[in-house]
Motif scaffolding. Structure first.
Motif, mmCIF file in Angstrom:
data_model
loop_
_atom_site.group_PDB
_atom_site.id
_atom_site.type_symbol
_atom_site.label_atom_id
_atom_site.label_comp_id
_atom_site.label_asym_id
_atom_site.label_seq_id
_atom_site.Cartn_x
_atom_site.Cartn_y
_atom_site.Cartn_z
ATOM 1 N N PHE A 1 0.813 -1.211 0.000
ATOM 2 C CA PHE A 1 0.000 0.000 0.000
ATOM 3 C C PHE A 1 0.849 1.265 0.000
ATOM 4 O O PHE A 1 2.014 1.261 0.397
ATOM 5 C CB PHE A 1 -0.918 0.007 1.215
ATOM 6 N N GLN A 2 0.214 2.355 -0.440
ATOM 7 C CA GLN A 2 0.896 3.646 -0.481
ATOM 8 C C GLN A 2 1.376 4.059 0.904
ATOM 9 O O GLN A 2 2.480 4.576 1.058
ATOM 10 C CB GLN A 2 -0.049 4.707 -1.048
ATOM 11 N N ASN A 3 0.548 3.833 1.903
ATOM 12 C CA ASN A 3 0.934 4.139 3.277
ATOM 13 C C ASN A 3 1.215 2.835 4.007
ATOM 14 O O ASN A 3 0.279 2.132 4.409
ATOM 15 C CB ASN A 3 -0.180 4.917 3.991
ATOM 16 N N PRO A 4 2.475 2.478 4.205
ATOM 17 C CA PRO A 4 2.790 1.176 4.819
ATOM 18 C C PRO A 4 2.281 1.050 6.238
ATOM 19 O O PRO A 4 2.125 -0.065 6.734
ATOM 20 C CB PRO A 4 4.325 1.121 4.753
ATOM 21 N N GLN A 5 2.007 2.174 6.916
ATOM 22 C CA GLN A 5 1.476 2.083 8.276
ATOM 23 C C GLN A 5 0.088 1.446 8.290
ATOM 24 O O GLN A 5 -0.341 0.917 9.311
ATOM 25 C CB GLN A 5 1.428 3.478 8.908
ATOM 26 N N ASN A 6 -0.600 1.499 7.144
ATOM 27 C CA ASN A 6 -1.898 0.830 7.041
ATOM 28 C C ASN A 6 -1.753 -0.663 6.806
ATOM 29 O O ASN A 6 -2.747 -1.388 6.841
ATOM 30 C CB ASN A 6 -2.715 1.435 5.894
ATOM 31 N N GLN A 7 -0.530 -1.119 6.563
ATOM 32 C CA GLN A 7 -0.279 -2.519 6.220
ATOM 33 C C GLN A 7 0.396 -3.267 7.352
ATOM 34 O O GLN A 7 0.165 -4.460 7.529
ATOM 35 C CB GLN A 7 0.588 -2.573 4.961
ATOM 36 N N GLY B 1 10.303 6.763 7.169
ATOM 37 C CA GLY B 1 9.455 6.456 6.023
ATOM 38 C C GLY B 1 10.037 5.369 5.140
ATOM 39 O O GLY B 1 9.328 4.443 4.717
ATOM 40 N N GLY B 2 11.326 5.461 4.859
ATOM 41 C CA GLY B 2 11.968 4.456 4.019
ATOM 42 C C GLY B 2 12.023 3.102 4.686
ATOM 43 O O GLY B 2 11.823 2.061 4.042
ATOM 44 N N GLU B 3 12.284 3.088 5.989
ATOM 45 C CA GLU B 3 12.316 1.823 6.724
ATOM 46 C C GLU B 3 10.929 1.176 6.747
ATOM 47 O O GLU B 3 10.800 -0.040 6.597
ATOM 48 C CB GLU B 3 12.812 2.067 8.145
ATOM 49 N N LEU B 4 9.888 2.001 6.912
ATOM 50 C CA LEU B 4 8.521 1.474 6.883
ATOM 51 C C LEU B 4 8.213 0.832 5.535
ATOM 52 O O LEU B 4 7.613 -0.246 5.473
ATOM 53 C CB LEU B 4 7.523 2.603 7.148
ATOM 54 N N GLN B 5 8.617 1.515 4.457
ATOM 55 C CA GLN B 5 8.324 0.998 3.124
ATOM 56 C C GLN B 5 9.041 -0.325 2.896
ATOM 57 O O GLN B 5 8.456 -1.283 2.361
ATOM 58 C CB GLN B 5 8.748 2.023 2.076
ATOM 59 N N LEU B 6 10.305 -0.411 3.288
ATOM 60 C CA LEU B 6 11.061 -1.644 3.117
ATOM 61 C C LEU B 6 10.495 -2.775 3.988
ATOM 62 O O LEU B 6 10.443 -3.927 3.561
ATOM 63 C CB LEU B 6 12.535 -1.409 3.442
ATOM 64 N N ALA B 7 10.040 -2.439 5.203
ATOM 65 C CA ALA B 7 9.446 -3.449 6.079
ATOM 66 C C ALA B 7 8.147 -3.978 5.474
ATOM 67 O O ALA B 7 7.875 -5.186 5.522
ATOM 68 C CB ALA B 7 9.190 -2.859 7.466
ATOM 69 N N ALA B 8 7.342 -3.091 4.901
ATOM 70 C CA ALA B 8 6.096 -3.525 4.260
ATOM 71 C C ALA B 8 6.381 -4.411 3.055
ATOM 72 O O ALA B 8 5.715 -5.427 2.832
ATOM 73 C CB ALA B 8 5.271 -2.310 3.847
ATOM 74 N N MET B 9 7.380 -4.034 2.271
ATOM 75 C CA MET B 9 7.754 -4.846 1.116
ATOM 76 C C MET B 9 8.242 -6.223 1.555
ATOM 77 O O MET B 9 7.896 -7.245 0.950
ATOM 78 C CB MET B 9 8.825 -4.127 0.299
ATOM 79 N N ALA B 10 9.035 -6.269 2.618
ATOM 80 C CA ALA B 10 9.539 -7.544 3.125
ATOM 81 C C ALA B 10 8.391 -8.419 3.617
ATOM 82 O O ALA B 10 8.384 -9.640 3.403
ATOM 83 C CB ALA B 10 10.543 -7.307 4.248
ATOM 84 N N SER B 11 7.401 -7.796 4.271
ATOM 85 C CA SER B 11 6.270 -8.543 4.805
ATOM 86 C C SER B 11 5.448 -9.190 3.692
ATOM 87 O O SER B 11 5.008 -10.339 3.808
ATOM 88 C CB SER B 11 5.388 -7.606 5.645
ATOM 89 N N VAL B 12 5.255 -8.454 2.597
ATOM 90 C CA VAL B 12 4.514 -9.000 1.456
ATOM 91 C C VAL B 12 5.367 -10.027 0.714
ATOM 92 O O VAL B 12 4.889 -11.097 0.337
ATOM 93 C CB VAL B 12 4.076 -7.863 0.511
ATOM 94 N N TRP B 13 6.639 -9.716 0.505
ATOM 95 C CA TRP B 13 7.543 -10.619 -0.224
ATOM 96 C C TRP B 13 7.662 -11.971 0.464
ATOM 97 O O TRP B 13 7.765 -13.023 -0.197
ATOM 98 C CB TRP B 13 8.913 -9.972 -0.354
#
Length: 226
Positions: free
Chosen positions: A80-86, A136-148
Motif C-alpha cells: 500500500f501507499q501508506n505502509p502504516q496501514n499494512q 518512512g523508508g524503513e517502513l516501506q522496506l518493512a512492508a515490502m519484506a512482509s509482502v515478499w
C-alpha cells in the motif's frame, strides 16, 4: 507475469472509477502513472483482487480474480501507499511472521522465512524495531519484506517512493530493481517511471497512453500542463 483485462470496468454507485479496459500485460516490470484520481490505483487493486470489476474480468497468471480472489491475492501481493496501514503488529519481525502464520506455517518455518525476507531487503537490523519508530523508508522496506515473505509471483506497489527523502527513495528503488519477482509500480516519481520498459498513463478513468516511457511521460506533461 501475464495479466489480462477483458472489457473490465469499475463503478462505485454513479461514479465510474475505470472505464471499460481491454489490455494484456506481459514481462517483468510495468510502470503506471497519472494525475490524482486518474484511475491508476483502481487499476492496480484489480490485479490482486482488492477491487473486483463491475463488468468484464481480470485474470492474473491464469487466475480470474472475481472467481478466486483469495488465490489472486496469493499470486499478486499488494504494497500500500501508506505502509502504516499494512503493518499491523508492533514489531517488524512479528508483522512478517503474522502473515506467514496466517498462511499455516509453523513458528520455526515462519521465523526462518521472516529472517530471509529481512535479509532480502537488507533490513536485518529492523527485526526487533517497533514499527512506530521507523523512518518512512524503513517502513516501506518493512512492508515490502512482509509482502515478499508470502512468496507472491507478482508485487504490486502503490507509490513506493511517496514522500521519501533522497536516501530512502534510493534504497526503495534499489530494492525493487533487485527483486527477481515481477512488479507493477504505480508512481508519481517520473524519474523512476522513466526506467520502466513499459508505462501506462491513466486519465479520467481511461487508459490514455501505453508504450515507451519517453512518449508516455511526454503525454503526461501535456495533460498536467507542465
Amino acid at each position: 507475469m501475464d495479466i489480462i483485462f477483458s472489457d473490465c470496468s469499475v463503478r462505485y454507485g454513479e461514479r465510474t472509477a475505470l472505464e471499460p479496459l481491454s489490455l494484456r500485460i506481459e514481462g517483468a516490470r510495468l510502470g503506471v502513472i497519472g494525475l490524482n484520481g486518474s484511475g491508476k490505483t483502481t487499476f492496480a487493486r484489480l490485479i490482486n483482487g482488492l477491487s473486483l470489476p463491475s463488468t468484464g474480468r481480470v485474470t492474473v497468471n491464469g487466475i480470474e480474480t472475481s472467481a478466486e480472489p483469495e488465490r489472486a491475492r496469493t499470486e499478486a501481493g499488494f504494497v500500500f501507499q501508506n505502509p502504516q496501514n499494512q503493518l499491523i503488529m508492533p514489531v517488524v519481525e512479528e508483522d512478517i511472521m503474522f502473515g506467514l502464520r496466517a498462511r499455516g506455517l509453523k513458528a520455526c518455518a515462519a521465523e526462518e522465512r521472516a529472517a530471509e525476507a529481512l535479509a532480502r531487503f537488507g533490513i536485518e537490523a529492523l527485526a526487533r524495531r517497533r514499527v512506530h519508530e521507523l523512518s518512512g523508508g524503513e517502513l516501506q522496506l518493512a512492508a515490502m519484506a512482509s509482502v515478499w515473505a508470502l512468496r507472491p509471483r507478482i508485487l504490486v506497489l502503490d507509490e513506493p517512493t511517496n514522500q521519501l527523502d533522497l536516501r530512502n527513495r534510493r534504497r526503495v528503488i534499489d530494492a525493487i530493481d533487485a527483486m527477481p519477482e515481477d512488479a507493477v509500480v504505480v508512481t508519481h516519481d517520473l524519474s523512476f517511471a522513466a526506467h520502466m520498459p513499459r508505462l501506462l498513463l491513466f486519465h479520467g478513468g481511461r487508459l490514455l497512453a501505453d508504450g515507451a516511457p519517453d512518449e508516455t511521460i511526454a503525454r503526461y506533461h501535456e495533460i498536467a500542463g507542465c
